[in-house]
Design an enzyme around this catalytic site. Structure first.
Site, PDB file in Angstrom:
ATOM      1  N   TYR A  31      -2.752 -35.922  31.076  1.00 14.37           N
ATOM      2  CA  TYR A  31      -4.032 -36.353  30.444  1.00 14.37           C
ATOM      3  C   TYR A  31      -4.100 -38.070  30.453  1.00 14.37           C
ATOM      4  CZ  TYR A  31      -6.389 -38.017  26.219  1.00 14.37           C
ATOM      5  OH  TYR A  31      -7.245 -38.801  25.380  1.00 14.37           O
ATOM      6  N   LEU A  52      -1.789 -34.177  13.432  1.00  9.76           N
ATOM      7  CA  LEU A  52      -1.202 -34.130  12.296  1.00  9.76           C
ATOM      8  C   LEU A  52      -1.969 -33.903  11.064  1.00  9.76           C
ATOM      9  CD1 LEU A  52       1.821 -34.081  10.992  1.00  9.76           C
ATOM     10  CD2 LEU A  52       1.646 -36.623  11.086  1.00  9.76           C
ATOM     11  N   ILE A  91     -14.851 -37.215  17.258  1.00  7.60           N
ATOM     12  CA  ILE A  91     -15.098 -38.709  17.495  1.00  7.60           C
ATOM     13  C   ILE A  91     -16.721 -38.914  17.759  1.00  7.60           C
ATOM     14  CG2 ILE A  91     -14.548 -41.106  18.081  1.00  7.60           C
ATOM     15  CD1 ILE A  91     -11.948 -39.875  18.747  1.00  7.60           C
ATOM     16  N   ASN A 101     -21.251 -29.572  26.868  1.00  8.45           N
ATOM     17  CA  ASN A 101     -21.023 -28.384  27.203  1.00  8.45           C
ATOM     18  C   ASN A 101     -20.711 -27.231  26.251  1.00  8.45           C
ATOM     19  OD1 ASN A 101     -18.203 -28.782  27.142  1.00  8.45           O
ATOM     20  ND2 ASN A 101     -17.762 -28.603  29.345  1.00  8.45           N
TER      21      ASN A 101
END
Length: 328
Positions: A140, A189, A12, A32
């Protein structure tokens, strides 16, 4: 004046860099390259380095006049976060803390944060609203919520204004075909389905066919990656225009089931795409769709690539031209 994009070599992030270039912005990218790809950075000045490295951040802020930051840099694999949560708290949360401290030191007061709808956990309502309960069910999502809260406290203490954007599944590729989706490993997916169409996978696994949905498979919210890039830029514009800190959901406005995604990919690609049906995965909700009414009204966001056929067709163009991703 420049816009700093952390994680700008990622999926993104790179599409946001491309969109910023298209409107003539000065761009600085910090990545990085742990998950991103140098070839994906099509514009701007690239600094290879980590948010947790104070010397790198000093170089970025001292060598450039940063006007605002779009913060993508983070580890983002849900399964991995449950196995090694320490990695996620150190990289995501501590990395963001390092960034915020340098922002305050150098007087940079605007940040758009790429958050996630995983901050909500099991949804109370469908579609999910920004005011719904936040109770992440994985490490997360919990790190992203912690990052949001920490950014908020820096607003209280240091007047650093922020917009956090919560969304689920990005998909598709830039219309130029220059950049696309290349994760290692791939867990999303749409690219998994297209890898099966290319013969790179023997089949697509569908986890559960007995959910309380029309076809029995999970329903998810998919947004074209370029529409997501547009939302991040609109958020920057809002902050630079004096907007207060806020949180917005980004959603397509409708959900697509796993079977719908596969059937659409079959039509777009003309390939059979073998499927293997397996048991449900623990913790997979039946329906995850976010309401974006507030972002549409307040940011003026109007996603224009919301048909699944268009999303998959753009991704298929990328995967056909680069079957090995950026290794080609």
């Amino acid at each position: 004046m420049a816009i700093l994009v952390t994680g700008g070599a990622g999926y993104i992030g790179s599409h946001t860099v491309m969109a910023l270039q298209e409107r003539g912005e000065e761009i600085v990218v910090l990545d990085n390259l742990q998950q991103g790809h140098k070839q994906a950075v099509v514009a701007g000045k690239l600094y290879e380095g980590d948010l947790r490295d104070a010397a790198v951040l000093d170089r970025v802020f001292s060598e450039n006049k940063i006007d605002a930051i779009i913060h993508f840099a983070a580890n983002s694999l849900v399964g991995e976060s449950m196995k090694i949560p320490g990695k996620y708290y150190h990289n995501n949360v501590y990395g963001t803390l390092c960034l915020l401290e340098k922002m305050n030191e150098y007087g940079v007061k605007k940040i758009v944060f790429s958050s996630t709808a995983a901050t909500y956990g099991e949804p109370e309502n469908v579609p999910i609203d920004e005011y719904d309960r936040t109770l992440p069910t994985n490490a997360y999502g919990d790190t992203k919520l912690a990052m949001e809260k920490m950014i908020g406290w820096f607003d209280t203490a240091h007047d650093i204004k922020s917009i956090s954007l919560r969304y689920f599944n990005a998909a598709g590729a830039h219309a130029s075909g220059k950049i696309g989706e290349d994760h290692r490993p791939e867990t999303h997916l749409v690219p998994i389905v297209l890898e099966a169409a290319l013969g790179k996978r023997p089949h697509v696994s569908v986890f559960g066919t007995d959910y309380p949905t029309e076809d029995g498979t999970c329903i998810r919210d998919y947004i074209h990656v370029s529409d997501l890039a547009d939302a991040h830029i609109l958020a920057v514009d809002a902050l630079l225009g004096g907007a207060a800190s806020a949180v917005y959901n980004l959603g397509n406005g409708q959900g697509f089931s796993v079977k719908e995604v596969i059937e659409t990919a079959r039509r777009v690609t003309g390939k059979e795409i073998p499927v293997v049906y397996e048991e449900r995965r623990a913790g997979d909700p039946a329906v995850l769709v976010a309401s974006s009414a507030r972002a549409r009204q307040e940011l003026g966001w109007n996603p224009s690539r919301n048909k699944m056929e268009d999303i998959i067709a753009s991704a298929w163009q990328w995967h056909q031209s680069r079957p090995n991703g950026y290794d080609n």
